[in-house]
Design a protein around this motif. Structure first.
Motif, PDB file in Angstrom:
ATOM      1  N   VAL A 106     -28.497  35.473  -1.046  1.00 34.98           N
ATOM      2  CA  VAL A 106     -29.370  36.129  -1.839  1.00 34.98           C
ATOM      3  C   VAL A 106     -29.783  34.915  -2.850  1.00 34.98           C
ATOM      4  CG1 VAL A 106     -29.997  37.934  -3.697  1.00 34.98           C
ATOM      5  CG2 VAL A 106     -28.517  38.593  -1.884  1.00 34.98           C
ATOM      6  N   ALA A 107     -30.978  34.695  -3.181  1.00 28.53           N
ATOM      7  CA  ALA A 107     -31.707  34.022  -3.906  1.00 28.53           C
ATOM      8  C   ALA A 107     -32.042  34.732  -5.316  1.00 28.53           C
ATOM      9  CB  ALA A 107     -32.507  32.911  -3.408  1.00 28.53           C
ATOM     10  N   PHE A 108     -32.044  33.569  -6.354  1.00 30.45           N
ATOM     11  CA  PHE A 108     -32.410  34.157  -7.659  1.00 30.45           C
ATOM     12  C   PHE A 108     -33.553  33.324  -8.388  1.00 30.45           C
ATOM     13  CE2 PHE A 108     -28.116  35.249  -6.582  1.00 30.45           C
ATOM     14  CZ  PHE A 108     -28.004  36.735  -6.981  1.00 30.45           C
ATOM     15  N   PHE A 109     -34.366  34.009  -9.128  1.00 31.68           N
ATOM     16  CA  PHE A 109     -35.554  33.391 -10.152  1.00 31.68           C
ATOM     17  C   PHE A 109     -35.193  33.874 -11.461  1.00 31.68           C
ATOM     18  CE2 PHE A 109     -39.505  33.535 -12.176  1.00 31.68           C
ATOM     19  CZ  PHE A 109     -39.696  32.017 -12.328  1.00 31.68           C
ATOM     20  N   GLY A 110     -35.067  33.064 -12.319  1.00 30.26           N
ATOM     21  CA  GLY A 110     -34.942  33.470 -13.770  1.00 30.26           C
ATOM     22  C   GLY A 110     -35.903  32.812 -14.615  1.00 30.26           C
ATOM     23  N   SER A 111     -36.414  33.267 -15.821  1.00 29.34           N
ATOM     24  CA  SER A 111     -37.121  32.825 -16.550  1.00 29.34           C
ATOM     25  C   SER A 111     -37.749  33.589 -17.671  1.00 29.34           C
ATOM     26  CB  SER A 111     -38.468  32.108 -15.941  1.00 29.34           C
ATOM     27  OG  SER A 111     -39.209  31.231 -16.661  1.00 29.34           O
ATOM     28  N   SER A 112     -38.346  33.266 -18.676  1.00 30.93           N
ATOM     29  CA  SER A 112     -38.961  34.165 -19.591  1.00 30.93           C
ATOM     30  C   SER A 112     -39.634  35.075 -19.306  1.00 30.93           C
ATOM     31  CB  SER A 112     -39.873  33.170 -20.646  1.00 30.93           C
ATOM     32  OG  SER A 112     -41.089  32.918 -19.843  1.00 30.93           O
ATOM     33  N   GLU A 113     -39.684  36.208 -20.219  1.00 31.92           N
ATOM     34  CA  GLU A 113     -40.351  37.432 -19.615  1.00 31.92           C
ATOM     35  C   GLU A 113     -41.562  37.313 -19.108  1.00 31.92           C
ATOM     36  OE1 GLU A 113     -40.431  40.702 -22.659  1.00 31.92           O
ATOM     37  OE2 GLU A 113     -38.126  40.254 -23.028  1.00 31.92           O
ATOM     38  N   ALA A 114     -42.672  36.312 -20.010  1.00 27.24           N
ATOM     39  CA  ALA A 114     -43.830  36.166 -19.401  1.00 27.24           C
ATOM     40  C   ALA A 114     -43.857  35.244 -18.162  1.00 27.24           C
ATOM     41  CB  ALA A 114     -44.572  35.071 -20.558  1.00 27.24           C
ATOM     42  N   ASN A 115     -43.007  34.501 -17.841  1.00 23.01           N
ATOM     43  CA  ASN A 115     -42.880  33.933 -16.525  1.00 23.01           C
ATOM     44  C   ASN A 115     -42.376  34.855 -15.339  1.00 23.01           C
ATOM     45  OD1 ASN A 115     -43.611  31.207 -17.250  1.00 23.01           O
ATOM     46  ND2 ASN A 115     -41.518  30.522 -17.549  1.00 23.01           N
ATOM     47  N   VAL A 116     -41.670  35.803 -15.750  1.00 23.84           N
ATOM     48  CA  VAL A 116     -41.025  36.561 -14.833  1.00 23.84           C
ATOM     49  C   VAL A 116     -42.176  37.608 -14.450  1.00 23.84           C
ATOM     50  CG1 VAL A 116     -39.437  38.624 -14.572  1.00 23.84           C
ATOM     51  CG2 VAL A 116     -38.788  36.420 -15.326  1.00 23.84           C
ATOM     52  N   LYS A 117     -42.772  38.025 -15.359  1.00 23.56           N
ATOM     53  CA  LYS A 117     -43.903  38.680 -15.122  1.00 23.56           C
ATOM     54  C   LYS A 117     -45.014  38.134 -14.273  1.00 23.56           C
ATOM     55  CE  LYS A 117     -47.465  41.430 -17.639  1.00 23.56           C
ATOM     56  NZ  LYS A 117     -48.202  41.535 -19.037  1.00 23.56           N
ATOM     57  N   TRP A 118     -45.316  36.864 -14.634  1.00 23.35           N
ATOM     58  CA  TRP A 118     -46.158  36.149 -13.694  1.00 23.35           C
ATOM     59  C   TRP A 118     -45.586  36.087 -12.147  1.00 23.35           C
ATOM     60  CZ3 TRP A 118     -45.239  31.182 -11.263  1.00 23.35           C
ATOM     61  CH2 TRP A 118     -46.144  30.557 -10.971  1.00 23.35           C
ATOM     62  N   MET A 119     -44.468  35.793 -12.126  1.00 26.32           N
ATOM     63  CA  MET A 119     -43.999  35.665 -10.698  1.00 26.32           C
ATOM     64  C   MET A 119     -44.021  37.052 -10.182  1.00 26.32           C
ATOM     65  SD  MET A 119     -42.283  34.011  -8.269  1.00 26.32           S
ATOM     66  CE  MET A 119     -41.690  32.407  -8.858  1.00 26.32           C
ATOM     67  N   LEU A 120     -43.765  38.028 -10.779  1.00 26.08           N
ATOM     68  CA  LEU A 120     -43.905  39.374  -9.838  1.00 26.08           C
ATOM     69  C   LEU A 120     -45.287  39.720  -9.611  1.00 26.08           C
ATOM     70  CD1 LEU A 120     -41.255  41.354 -12.163  1.00 26.08           C
ATOM     71  CD2 LEU A 120     -41.037  40.734  -9.791  1.00 26.08           C
ATOM     72  N   HIS A 121     -46.215  39.206 -10.654  1.00 27.20           N
ATOM     73  CA  HIS A 121     -47.637  39.426 -10.168  1.00 27.20           C
ATOM     74  C   HIS A 121     -48.046  38.589  -9.021  1.00 27.20           C
ATOM     75  CE1 HIS A 121     -51.957  40.006 -10.537  1.00 27.20           C
ATOM     76  NE2 HIS A 121     -51.915  38.584 -10.568  1.00 27.20           N
ATOM     77  N   CYS A 122     -47.657  37.632  -8.899  1.00 25.13           N
ATOM     78  CA  CYS A 122     -47.894  36.798  -7.711  1.00 25.13           C
ATOM     79  C   CYS A 122     -47.148  37.367  -6.451  1.00 25.13           C
ATOM     80  CB  CYS A 122     -47.356  35.203  -8.018  1.00 25.13           C
ATOM     81  SG  CYS A 122     -48.073  34.277  -9.064  1.00 25.13           S
ATOM     82  N   ALA A 123     -45.956  37.740  -6.589  1.00 24.04           N
ATOM     83  CA  ALA A 123     -45.191  38.252  -5.671  1.00 24.04           C
ATOM     84  C   ALA A 123     -45.817  39.591  -5.052  1.00 24.04           C
ATOM     85  CB  ALA A 123     -43.869  38.159  -5.756  1.00 24.04           C
ATOM     86  N   ALA A 124     -46.425  40.124  -5.813  1.00 25.66           N
ATOM     87  CA  ALA A 124     -46.873  41.546  -5.580  1.00 25.66           C
ATOM     88  C   ALA A 124     -47.907  41.745  -4.438  1.00 25.66           C
ATOM     89  CB  ALA A 124     -47.428  42.331  -6.871  1.00 25.66           C
ATOM     90  N   ALA A 125     -48.479  40.798  -4.197  1.00 27.54           N
ATOM     91  CA  ALA A 125     -49.558  40.534  -3.115  1.00 27.54           C
ATOM     92  C   ALA A 125     -48.729  40.171  -1.884  1.00 27.54           C
ATOM     93  CB  ALA A 125     -50.709  39.475  -3.587  1.00 27.54           C
ATOM     94  N   ARG A 126     -47.712  39.945  -2.050  1.00 27.88           N
ATOM     95  CA  ARG A 126     -46.868  39.036  -1.006  1.00 27.88           C
ATOM     96  C   ARG A 126     -45.945  40.052  -0.416  1.00 27.88           C
ATOM     97  NH1 ARG A 126     -42.611  35.896   0.057  1.00 27.88           N
ATOM     98  NH2 ARG A 126     -42.595  34.472   1.816  1.00 27.88           N
TER      99      ARG A 126
END
Lengths: 419, 419
Positions: free
Chosen positions: A262-282
């Motif tokens: 299992v792989a992990f991504f961690g960051s600030s709240e803003a970056n995590v929100k950004w990552m989740l937004h990008c990933a939501a299309a995927r």
């Protein structure tokens, strides 16, 4: 014109030639190319193969068999929060590869404007990344594929030459990122000093969307009792008023199963929100059953630490063998790293010899990571660095292979010194 | 100005108002929004939860626990070759989501030149995709995120209006793709006719790197004994001299476990090579243990078919209930699809009513997929299409929810007809 050759060097070359001839006769077929766990190591996690068994509900009652849960299973994120120094609420548990997450973060930054940025990277004239060298070839490949210029920065005993990093990022708004393996770095095993971490977090960057790609691949991969700690980059960035600067990556690939972790991504709240937004299309969500499987197997952070001590028992003797053989055979002509963790040993051979040594080793049936792989564009300007990956072969094979490598180093080095 | 209202309509509206008031009193909380399998359905694959058990070697001896194997496990690819109509050698088994693969194919086409193309899509002035409507919202989201213009094409009983498709792709080199769900399409259950498949494969396209995104999401998801076949697009493209035209996608998300299945990509040799090249910078390989788990569980294509019959037993009655209630209550004011497979029923309400019906249903505690979701940019110009997803709730809940939806349709339709 040839340099004067003294008798001692000449004798050493003769001995190396004889050893190399004997090595060829052995017709070895050994592979030291990649940082790959051995079968014994992955076997340590064989209990995963029958998990989760009858279980499929997460701690919060979620049916892990169905769609959803973009952030990953909360109990697994909690287990790795301490190891990766990211609050569980800002840590995502995702697919089977942190390389994927790094790749996608670079892709997404090209397609979607980053928090703090003015435009997507694809709309910039030029993008560059700092690449501490020696470093990890797969980081460099990501840059190369997307036309991201790579600027090498030398590694020191404290991490990348931080004064040079500060100077470069302050002056050049095209520099958008730096690749970091902050603990037990690939390939030389260095752990960044607290001072390096602090200065990376606080430095002025000309780019307003600069990101530290903090590939904490070896966070719990200790080879000594010390269990080396690295500074908390996320906290340091937040304290410095640069909360969105660090992207943190990790995985269980070299903890549980290399192909099915299992792989992990961690960051600030803003970056995590950004990552989740990008990933939501995927994706509708990661494999939560594999998350549950891992949570049941590892239980908690102490469970991870206990599991890693079993890895150390298996690979520690292999690292020791490499260091012992180098010490016996190469003290006068090479230097090497003495890692306290991670997966690699860096061998520094006389300038201009690395490629030829790798070639000679290949002729003798010993596959080494190609010389140059530790540098952007495969270009090690001194042709000096060879990465040794001792984990996969058996101890007996490691001993045989490393003795062979040492022979190749002596052969090529003495040839050069006597030419 | 109001139209003359006849007494019958007025009585119908009064009855609908009374029914709606009674519906509100029920204080329902039911969700028909997504094509999600029920807990009973995912339970059919519970044996996977303890697999592969003691096993970790692939048929060819590969240790599935370790790194590598970019193409995915050969035995699993062989099982799905027939279902997806792709030779196993050209079929990749990858992660847990075909949506990911479609997303990444669109991303990679922007970053890497496609076989037959002249440049990367990101270097084109304009990229457009044809979107048969009604269609799948997640396809449209991918286009929207990357600024790809979406051109709607109406669906017919034979698939997209193929004459219109031919006309558009012949004239416009900016049109680089078309989204297709060729069998039991989302949402109206249509299967493309052989003639449609043939013409999509043979048509002249102004773009030299045009791709059919063939999302065969419901390849084995039959609701009748007929087990409908769709034409072999890959073979048809090859025969027509357009071997690289089709990208084929599929997954086991709605066969085994929705969160923990296996997704597939299949295409021509050149496209597969291109995809592997793109993916090589991203990953060292997919989760082969999950592949092995699936291969051991499903065994062969007949195993897949047998497993799908169990799904049909669970969801067939739910589809039947929807059709029966619509038939009882909506015959005079709406039409709907009668799918032979897949996950959805399309409800076509009187023009200009869909949004209001969805709103009224939400007020009554029945969540429907937002009206417009079946069209690019959420714009159903006739405001007519509602997608019904009957798989997740229990049969009793489906009956209650669909009776409620019918009430909302009657209320809004009669209001409109009498206004």
């Amino acid at each position: 014109m040839t340099a004067p050759v003294n008798a001692e060097l000449s004798a050493s070359l003769d001995a190396a030639r004889q050893d190399y001839a004997a090595l060829l006769d052995k017709k070895l077929k050994l592979d030291l190319t990649r940082g790959k766990p051995s079968a014994q190591q992955v076997s340590l996690a064989d209990a995963l193969l029958a998990l989760p068994g009858d279980e499929f509900k997460a701690a919060d009652g979620t049916d892990t068999r169905n769609y959803g849960g973009q952030q990953g299973l909360p109990e697994l994120r909690a287990i790795f929060a301490e190891a990766l120094q990211v609050p569980a609420s800002q840590l995502l548990a995702l697919g089977n590869s942190s390389l994927e997450l790094m790749h996608d973060a670079v892709v997404f930054a090209q397609m979607y404007q980053l928090p703090g940025g003015q435009r997507r990277w694809s709309n910039e004239e030029r993008i560059a990344f700092l690449c501490p060298v020696p470093g990890y070839d797969r980081h460099f490949t990501i840059c190369e594929r997307f036309g991201i210029e790579m600027i090498p920065v030398p590694m020191t005993a404290d991490g990348p030459d931080v004064a040079e990093v500060e100077r470069l990022v302050a002056a050049d708004p095209g520099i958008k990122g730096i690749w970091c393996v902050p603990k037990y770095s690939n390939p030389d095993g260095t752990t960044y000093s607290d001072e390096t971490v602090r200065r990376l977090a606080t430095m002025q960057t000309a780019a307003d969307d600069f990101r530290i790609f903090w590939d904490n691949a070896y966070a719990v991969h200790h080879l000594t009792d010390e269990e080396v700690q690295v500074g908390d980059i996320l906290a340091a960035c937040a304290e410095a008023g640069n909360p969105d600067r660090a992207f943190i990556f990790g995985s269980t690939s070299k903890i549980t199963l290399a192909g099915a972790g299992v792989a992990f991504f961690g960051s600030s709240e803003a970056n995590v929100k950004w990552m989740l937004h990008c990933a939501a299309a995927r994706t509708i969500g990661p494999d939560k059953i594999n998350h549950l499987r891992h949570a049941l197997f590892l239980k908690d952070y102490d469970g991870v630490r206990a599991h890693m001590r079993k890895h150390r028992e298996l690979i520690g003797p292999k690292f020791d063998a490499v260091l012992r053989i180098f010490d016996e055979q190469l003290k006068d002509i090479a230097t090497w790293s003495h890692p306290k963790g991670g997966y690699f040993i860096t061998l520094n051979v006389p300038d201009g010899c690395a490629k030829e040594i790798v070639r000679k080793a290949a002729e003798a049936g010993i596959a080494l990571t190609p010389a140059g792989s530790t540098h952007p564009y495969m270009d090690d300007p001194e042709d000096r660095v060879i990465r040794i990956a001792p984990t996969f072969p058996s101890l007996a094979d490691i001993e045989e292979a490393i003795a062979g490598v040492a022979t190749c180093v002596r052969l090529v080095a003495y040839q050069k010194l006597t030419s």
